[in-house]
Design a protein around this motif. Structure first.
Motif, PDB file in Angstrom:
ATOM      1  N   ARG A  66      -6.538   1.569  -2.859  1.00  0.00           N
ATOM      2  CA  ARG A  66      -5.958   1.365  -1.540  1.00  0.00           C
ATOM      3  C   ARG A  66      -5.427  -0.060  -1.467  1.00  0.00           C
ATOM      4  NH1 ARG A  66      -6.106   3.604   3.565  1.00  0.00           N
ATOM      5  NH2 ARG A  66      -6.050   2.125   5.303  1.00  0.00           N
ATOM      6  N   ILE A  67      -4.100  -0.216  -1.366  1.00  0.00           N
ATOM      7  CA  ILE A  67      -3.500  -1.546  -1.346  1.00  0.00           C
ATOM      8  C   ILE A  67      -3.709  -2.219  -0.002  1.00  0.00           C
ATOM      9  CG2 ILE A  67      -1.296  -2.779  -1.415  1.00  0.00           C
ATOM     10  CD1 ILE A  67      -0.458  -0.882  -3.671  1.00  0.00           C
ATOM     11  N   ASN A  68      -3.577  -1.481   1.081  1.00  0.00           N
ATOM     12  CA  ASN A  68      -3.773  -2.055   2.408  1.00  0.00           C
ATOM     13  C   ASN A  68      -5.180  -2.643   2.504  1.00  0.00           C
ATOM     14  OD1 ASN A  68      -4.675  -1.894   5.382  1.00  0.00           O
ATOM     15  ND2 ASN A  68      -2.464  -1.684   5.474  1.00  0.00           N
TER      16      ASN A  68
ATOM     17  N   ASP B 199      -1.490  -5.962   2.160  1.00  0.00           N
ATOM     18  CA  ASP B 199      -2.463  -6.717   1.375  1.00  0.00           C
ATOM     19  C   ASP B 199      -3.054  -7.833   2.240  1.00  0.00           C
ATOM     20  OD1 ASP B 199      -3.069  -6.100  -1.395  1.00  0.00           O
ATOM     21  OD2 ASP B 199      -2.774  -8.228  -1.781  1.00  0.00           O
TER      22      ASP B 199
ATOM     23  N   LEU C 126       3.404   0.325  -7.615  1.00  0.00           N
ATOM     24  CA  LEU C 126       2.424   0.308  -6.539  1.00  0.00           C
ATOM     25  C   LEU C 126       2.112   1.715  -6.043  1.00  0.00           C
ATOM     26  CD1 LEU C 126       3.576  -2.852  -4.546  1.00  0.00           C
ATOM     27  CD2 LEU C 126       1.806  -2.661  -6.294  1.00  0.00           C
TER      28      LEU C 126
ATOM     29  N   ARG D 180       2.825  -4.017   2.249  1.00  0.00           N
ATOM     30  CA  ARG D 180       1.942  -2.855   2.281  1.00  0.00           C
ATOM     31  C   ARG D 180       0.577  -3.166   2.892  1.00  0.00           C
ATOM     32  NH1 ARG D 180       2.963   1.467  -2.360  1.00  0.00           N
ATOM     33  NH2 ARG D 180       5.164   1.095  -2.797  1.00  0.00           N
TER      34      ARG D 180
ATOM     35  N   SER E 264      -6.405  -4.902   0.470  1.00  0.00           N
ATOM     36  CA  SER E 264      -6.878  -5.424  -0.817  1.00  0.00           C
ATOM     37  C   SER E 264      -6.499  -6.897  -0.964  1.00  0.00           C
ATOM     38  CB  SER E 264      -6.291  -4.610  -1.972  1.00  0.00           C
ATOM     39  OG  SER E 264      -4.888  -4.798  -2.059  1.00  0.00           O
TER      40      SER E 264
ATOM     41  N   LEU F 160       3.459  -6.266  -1.904  1.00  0.00           N
ATOM     42  CA  LEU F 160       2.029  -6.170  -1.614  1.00  0.00           C
ATOM     43  C   LEU F 160       1.741  -6.616  -0.186  1.00  0.00           C
ATOM     44  CD1 LEU F 160       0.621  -7.433  -5.008  1.00  0.00           C
ATOM     45  CD2 LEU F 160       0.101  -5.212  -3.972  1.00  0.00           C
TER      46      LEU F 160
ATOM     47  N   GLU G 239      -1.655   3.543  -6.031  1.00  0.00           N
ATOM     48  CA  GLU G 239      -2.257   4.202  -4.875  1.00  0.00           C
ATOM     49  C   GLU G 239      -2.543   5.674  -5.150  1.00  0.00           C
ATOM     50  OE1 GLU G 239      -1.749   1.906  -0.964  1.00  0.00           O
ATOM     51  OE2 GLU G 239       0.176   2.881  -1.349  1.00  0.00           O
TER      52      GLU G 239
ATOM     53  N   LEU H 129      -7.321  -6.630  -6.944  1.00  0.00           N
ATOM     54  CA  LEU H 129      -6.171  -6.079  -7.663  1.00  0.00           C
ATOM     55  C   LEU H 129      -5.523  -7.186  -8.478  1.00  0.00           C
ATOM     56  CD1 LEU H 129      -3.913  -4.091  -8.392  1.00  0.00           C
ATOM     57  CD2 LEU H 129      -2.870  -4.570  -6.167  1.00  0.00           C
TER      58      LEU H 129
ATOM     59  N   ALA I 120      -4.946  -9.373  -3.852  1.00  0.00           N
ATOM     60  CA  ALA I 120      -4.248  -9.274  -5.135  1.00  0.00           C
ATOM     61  C   ALA I 120      -3.959 -10.644  -5.729  1.00  0.00           C
ATOM     62  CB  ALA I 120      -2.940  -8.508  -4.962  1.00  0.00           C
TER      63      ALA I 120
END
Length: 232
Positions: free
Chosen positions: A2-4, A30, A198, A28, A6, A25, A202, A73, A8
């Protein structure tokens, strides 16, 4: 993955794909993006935390791992192309390619694997190339280095599975970036390449083929190599 939300870290974030990774990122959701480069003053993405990093310098790799202990990430994007052949090319350039793509990437994986494990597993994205699977006259050192990085990616995927870390390889052909400015052939939209990488993360994919050329090269591996090299 799950990028939201995260956290990075992107290597080589001052230009090309790395710059776009940092931007996308954040778009989305991050929570934080560490953007790294040899010269962090050249990173112009608003909202990132800039860090100095040459992935071939063990001291700088160690320092960045200490400065960014919350990473979930890791995007290993930093790379070079010296346009060097193997038989007659400058051996120092061949070593530079391997030091960057193989040993530099491995150094980042080794430095950040413990943090990823502590932070729930997370994910690791290695930016590879269709040239992991074929050679190109004038750039064979790059092909060797990317083949080694592909093997590295497959190996660390097995080694990090127990701690729940997703390891994804992103393969692409030529993209319209500074690195490929001297290449006259067809080039992919770098923003689309980053989106594909990306999206693949996900979706939990371990390998992403960002364009039709990468898919064609990968499919050719099961056939006689002469068929591929006489068709291009």
């Amino acid at each position: 993955m799950r990028i939201n939300g995260s956290i990075a870290l992107v290597t080589g974030a001052n230009r090309g794909l790395g710059r776009l990774f940092a931007r996308q990122l954040l778009e989305r959701g991050d929570a934080k993006v560490y953007a790294t480069a040899r010269d962090p003053e050249r990173i112009d993405v608003p909202g990132v935390e800039r860090l100095r990093l040459d992935i071939t310098d063990p001291g700088q790799v160690a320092a960045v791992a200490v400065a960014a202990p919350d990473v979930t990430l890791l995007v290993n994007n930093a790379g070079i192309s010296t346009w060097t052949n193997l038989v007659t090319g400058d051996l120092a350039n061949i070593r530079r390619e391997l030091d960057t793509h193989f040993y530099g990437t491995l150094a980042m994986v080794r430095a950040f694997a413990p943090a990823l494990g502590r932070n729930g597993g997370g994910a690791l994205l290695n930016v590879l190339s269709a040239m992991s699977w074929f050679s190109y006259e004038g750039a064979n050192a790059y092909s060797v280095a990317k083949a080694a990085e592909w093997a590295l990616t497959n190996g660390v995927r097995l080694e990090l599975a127990a701690q729940g870390t997703l390891v994804t390889g992103l393969h692409l052909g030529a993209a319209d970036t500074d690195m490929m400015a001297g290449y006259d052939g067809e080039k992919a939209d770098p923003a689309a390449v980053v989106r594909a990488g990306l999206d693949g993360l996900e979706a939990g994919r371990v390998e992403v083929l960002a364009d039709a050329w990468s898919a064609h090269v990968k499919a050719s591996l099961a056939a006689d190599p002469r068929e591929f090299y006489t068709s291009v």
